[in-house]
Design an enzyme around this catalytic site. Structure first.
Site, PDB file in Angstrom:
ATOM      1  N   GLU A  97      -5.135   3.713   6.517  1.00  9.80           N
ATOM      2  CA  GLU A  97      -5.046   3.553   5.068  1.00  9.80           C
ATOM      3  C   GLU A  97      -5.710   4.728   4.359  1.00  9.80           C
ATOM      4  O   GLU A  97      -5.361   5.066   3.240  1.00  9.80           O
ATOM      5  CB  GLU A  97      -5.691   2.238   4.629  1.00  9.80           C
ATOM      6  CG  GLU A  97      -5.397   1.872   3.189  1.00  9.80           C
ATOM      7  CD  GLU A  97      -5.650   0.409   2.874  1.00  9.80           C
ATOM      8  OE1 GLU A  97      -6.125   0.134   1.767  1.00  9.80           O
ATOM      9  OE2 GLU A  97      -5.360  -0.447   3.722  1.00  9.80           O
ATOM     10  N   CYS A 153     -11.076   0.274   2.960  1.00 13.84           N
ATOM     11  CA  CYS A 153     -10.494  -0.185   4.226  1.00 13.84           C
ATOM     12  C   CYS A 153      -9.894   0.990   4.992  1.00 13.84           C
ATOM     13  O   CYS A 153      -9.150   1.796   4.429  1.00 13.84           O
ATOM     14  CB  CYS A 153      -9.417  -1.234   3.975  1.00 13.84           C
ATOM     15  SG  CYS A 153     -10.075  -2.834   3.455  1.00 13.84           S
ATOM     16  N   ARG A 212       0.813  -1.222   0.000  1.00 19.42           N
ATOM     17  CA  ARG A 212       0.000   0.000   0.000  1.00 19.42           C
ATOM     18  C   ARG A 212       0.848   1.274   0.000  1.00 19.42           C
ATOM     19  O   ARG A 212       0.455   2.295   0.548  1.00 19.42           O
ATOM     20  CB  ARG A 212      -0.986   0.012   1.176  1.00 19.42           C
ATOM     21  CG  ARG A 212      -1.946  -1.174   1.189  1.00 19.42           C
ATOM     22  CD  ARG A 212      -2.836  -1.223  -0.064  1.00 19.42           C
ATOM     23  NE  ARG A 212      -3.593  -2.472  -0.088  1.00 19.42           N
ATOM     24  CZ  ARG A 212      -3.207  -3.573  -0.718  1.00 19.42           C
ATOM     25  NH1 ARG A 212      -2.061  -3.581  -1.394  1.00 19.42           N
ATOM     26  NH2 ARG A 212      -3.954  -4.656  -0.710  1.00 19.42           N
TER      27      ARG A 212
END
EC number: 1.3.1.98
Length: 295
Positions: free
Chosen positions: A287, A221, A174
């Site tokens: 995130e 998320c 990520r």
């Protein structure tokens, strides 16, 4: 500039003051001056003042007050995709495409690649992002991520434009390693030759994994998985699924999703994020991207 007034910049970019809620998958966010840039010249002008880049609007929580910076959206030539194989770089097994603009919607691109029988990015199916934003955060699922299919990236900042390869970036889970403030304007894809049927089968696996995710407005998320442990499982074990603050709720289907029940404010979202961090026994890395950033 008043709300909804439209002007044109000196290079022809359309500039309009708009509520950012309409551009985010959460449906939350106040007003900002939005620049719709069609080419590199317009982008260079937009970068002359403090700015932010807005792609598909997922993984983003914008304050109810909006943001003072220019908000840039890539359109026109910067939202076009040339999937023609480069004859000098492609082989019998792999295809290196022409340039794919950062403003290209990722779901549509994945569908096109499937029909062409080109593999490597099908694991990102269903992510409601644009290519530039998806590359910038290396979006993905357990079945694959954006850096699985990149050959070259074109990135732009106020200092200029440069092309880099994935090997030149410190990318990982990520994250792309692209410095903050740089814009992913275009990429060239490196894909494996397959068949439409085989690619579709892999897409189905990723789709199946999303069955338990909420269908309501959500950024996606909320937290990265800490050390390989599911953040959603930790939130569930803390007994937080279904918890509501204002018009926002931790999704009953999946603890790592916060949903907008209708009319949620950014304050509602931040309150839920703080509650999760207070109740879960391990540090959680966000995130979501927050506009503006929190101290």
């Amino acid at each position: 500039m008043t709300a909804s007034s439209v002007t044109s910049s000196r290079t022809g970019a359309r500039v309009e003051r708009l509520p950012l809620a309409r551009f985010t998958t959460l449906g939350v966010g106040g007003e900002a001056e939005v620049w719709f840039v069609d080419n590199h010249e317009q982008l260079a002008e937009a970068l002359e003042q403090p700015y932010r880049i807005l792609g598909g609007g997922s993984n983003l929580v914008v304050a109810d007050e909006g943001v003072p910076e220019r908000v840039i959206r890539l359109t026109g030539r910067l939202a076009a995709a040339d999937l023609t194989p480069d004859p000098d770089l492609s082989s019998t097994e792999t295809v290196v495409t022409g340039w794919v603009g950062g403003g290209v919607p990722l779901p549509g691109l994945i569908r096109r690649l499937q029909k062409l029988g080109l593999s490597n990015l099908e694991g990102t199916v269903g992510i409601p992002a644009q290519v530039g934003g998806a590359v910038w955060m290396n979006a993905g699922t357990r079945y694959g991520e954006m850096f699985d299919g990149l050959h070259t990236l074109e990135i732009v900042s106020p200092e200029g434009m440069r092309q880099v390869t994935p090997d030149e970036l410190d990318w990982g889970y990520r994250r792309s390693g692209i410095p903050r403030g740089h814009v992913v304007t275009r990429v060239r894809l490196k894909l494996r030759r397959s068949t439409p049927e085989a690619v579709l089968a892999k897409m189905a696996l990723a789709d199946q994994a999303r069955k338990g995710q909420p269908k309501m407005k959500t950024p996606g998320c909320a937290f990265k998985n800490p050390g390989g442990v599911s953040a959603g499982k930790l939130i569930d074990e803390a007994g937080l699924k279904g918890t509501r603050i204002g018009n926002a709720m931790i999704a009953p289907e999946h603890g790592n999703f916060i949903v907008n029940l209708g009319g949620a404010s950014s304050r509602d979202i931040h309150a839920l994020l703080a509650l999760i961090r207070a109740r879960v026994g391990v540090p959680l890395e966000l995130e979501y991207e927050l506009w503006p950033e929190q101290a």
